[in-house]
Design an enzyme around this catalytic site. Structure first.
Site, PDB file in Angstrom:
ATOM      1  N   LYS A 298      35.842  45.029  43.083  1.00  0.00           N
ATOM      2  CA  LYS A 298      35.995  46.474  42.526  1.00  0.00           C
ATOM      3  C   LYS A 298      35.420  47.297  43.571  1.00  0.00           C
ATOM      4  O   LYS A 298      34.357  48.255  43.287  1.00  0.00           O
ATOM      5  CB  LYS A 298      35.035  46.774  41.101  1.00  0.00           C
ATOM      6  CG  LYS A 298      35.698  45.803  40.006  1.00  0.00           C
ATOM      7  CD  LYS A 298      34.838  46.137  38.692  1.00  0.00           C
ATOM      8  CE  LYS A 298      35.504  45.044  37.403  1.00  0.00           C
ATOM      9  NZ  LYS A 298      35.277  43.890  37.608  1.00  0.00           N
TER      10      LYS A 298
ATOM     11  N   ASP B  58      35.048  52.933  47.444  1.00  0.00           N
ATOM     12  CA  ASP B  58      34.403  53.762  48.423  1.00  0.00           C
ATOM     13  C   ASP B  58      35.609  54.308  49.403  1.00  0.00           C
ATOM     14  O   ASP B  58      36.931  54.010  49.353  1.00  0.00           O
ATOM     15  CB  ASP B  58      33.281  52.876  49.189  1.00  0.00           C
ATOM     16  CG  ASP B  58      32.122  54.013  49.629  1.00  0.00           C
ATOM     17  OD1 ASP B  58      32.380  55.100  50.220  1.00  0.00           O
ATOM     18  OD2 ASP B  58      30.954  53.735  49.329  1.00  0.00           O
ATOM     19  N   ILE B  59      34.984  54.997  50.593  1.00  0.00           N
ATOM     20  CA  ILE B  59      36.096  55.392  51.548  1.00  0.00           C
ATOM     21  C   ILE B  59      36.784  54.243  52.416  1.00  0.00           C
ATOM     22  O   ILE B  59      35.993  53.181  52.483  1.00  0.00           O
ATOM     23  CB  ILE B  59      35.361  56.708  52.510  1.00  0.00           C
ATOM     24  CG1 ILE B  59      34.369  55.884  53.172  1.00  0.00           C
ATOM     25  CG2 ILE B  59      34.948  57.695  51.436  1.00  0.00           C
ATOM     26  CD1 ILE B  59      33.844  57.067  54.354  1.00  0.00           C
ATOM     27  N   GLY B  60      37.806  54.566  53.026  1.00  0.00           N
ATOM     28  CA  GLY B  60      38.377  53.333  53.699  1.00  0.00           C
ATOM     29  C   GLY B  60      37.730  52.647  54.721  1.00  0.00           C
ATOM     30  O   GLY B  60      37.719  51.354  54.646  1.00  0.00           O
TER      31      GLY B  60
ATOM     32  N   ASP C  70      36.355  39.620  42.394  1.00  0.00           N
ATOM     33  CA  ASP C  70      36.324  40.895  41.712  1.00  0.00           C
ATOM     34  C   ASP C  70      35.407  41.697  42.130  1.00  0.00           C
ATOM     35  O   ASP C  70      34.244  42.133  41.543  1.00  0.00           O
ATOM     36  CB  ASP C  70      36.036  40.392  40.146  1.00  0.00           C
ATOM     37  CG  ASP C  70      36.453  41.566  39.068  1.00  0.00           C
ATOM     38  OD1 ASP C  70      37.176  42.688  39.512  1.00  0.00           O
ATOM     39  OD2 ASP C  70      36.174  41.623  37.783  1.00  0.00           O
TER      40      ASP C  70
END
Length: 305
Positions: free
Chosen positions: A109, A112-114, A107
């Site tokens: 979560k 952020d950017i790729g 988990d």
């Protein structure tokens, strides 16, 4: 349940189908495996283990293993986490999962950017992609977060679960957020297998449940619901609890995520950091109670009880 009147079945056609029937329609191999495990083991219980030591994590996982189909972890709270925790030969979490027949669900979560999430997922201290069957991610960054995770997940057959809702009071996941999250998942169904959510929703582009599961516009996803307790309550820190029957039978979700309701008080049964047999029996007993409640609710939902 508080009422003696059975709830109306969820309107979704997918919710009325068995796990085994639904499994072949999922393009992701790990989603198919989870549904197959749930069906064969007769359990829709996912155990969430938030403990800070590797030994206790492994002891709880092994004791609960026969009763669960998935184990949810937070690797970043394990103080002595290392390679041996997860992929350490016959003693790591992967070996425990294979022995007992459950998938591992980190988990994390991601949010952020790729490029960043790709590195967080495949590298760093935890090397999550090497051991976790599923990971969670927020949809806030947009489609790039799925692309970044997919770069490492797809070659390994891993899956991503998007957070469409949370069980905490006052969370900001409104209807528009849920709809955009569902649309993102539908466009990446080979890697996005489902949602963390409180109810089943948005199964077709028209925003309403289709008349038939075979309808071309319909899309089946897995729904995993946290905040499950044998009695509805709150923990005083914003967590809102619901019963297995409410989650599975009334709201049409697929898997119940249970944490402290199973391992609360486990510290009293430690001997040198190792879980005693009495502690393991406590875990097994509580798991079986949740497993039965969740499974019976599922069988009523699909018309088998």
């Amino acid at each position: 349940m508080s009422s003696t009147t059975p709830p109306s079945p969820p309107s979704s056609p997918f919710a009325r189908l068995s796990y085994a029937t639904r499994a072949p329609s999922f393009p992701n191999p790990t989603a198919r495996r989870l549904l197959s495990l749930a069906s064969s083991k007769r359990t829709n219980l996912c155990l969430s283990v938030d403990v800070t030591s590797t030994q206790l994590l492994l002891d709880i996982a092994d004791a609960a293993g026969p009763y669960i189909c998935a184990l949810k972890t937070h690797a970043d709270i394990v103080e002595d986490f290392d390679f041996e925790t997860t992929v350490g030969g016959e003693k790591g979490l992967k070996a425990v999962a294979e022995k007992n027949g459950f998938v591992i669900f980190e988990d994390r979560k991601f949010a952020d950017i790729g490029n960043t999430v790709h590195l967080q997922y495949s590298s760093g201290i935890h090397h999550i992609s090497s051991w976790a069957d599923f990971v969670t991610a927020h949809s806030v960054p947009g489609p790039g977060i799925v692309s970044g995770l997919a770069k490492a997940a797809k070659p390994l057959g891993r899956g991503v679960i998007l957070l469409a809702e949370m069980s905490s009071k006052g969370n900001l996941c409104d209807e528009m957020y849920r709809k955009k999250t569902w649309e993102m998942a539908r466009e990446n169904r080979d890697v996005v297998v489902g949602f963390i959510g409180m109810q089943r929703y948005f199964e077709s582009a028209s925003d309403s449940a289709p008349d038939s599961a075979a309808e071309s516009d319909a899309t089946d996803f897995l729904y995993l619901t946290p905040g499950v307790s044998l009695t509805a309550s709150s923990d005083g820190l914003g967590q809102q609890y619901r019963t297995p029957e409410d989650v599975v039978e009334t709201s049409g979700c697929d898997f119940i995520i249970v944490g402290r309701g199973i391992y609360a008080g486990v510290e009293e049964h430690l001997d040198g950091g190792v879980l005693s047999e009495k502690g393991k029996e406590m875990i097994r007993r509580r798991c079986e109670e949740y497993r039965k409640r969740g499974w019976d609710a599922y069988e009523r939902r699909i018309g088998k009880l």
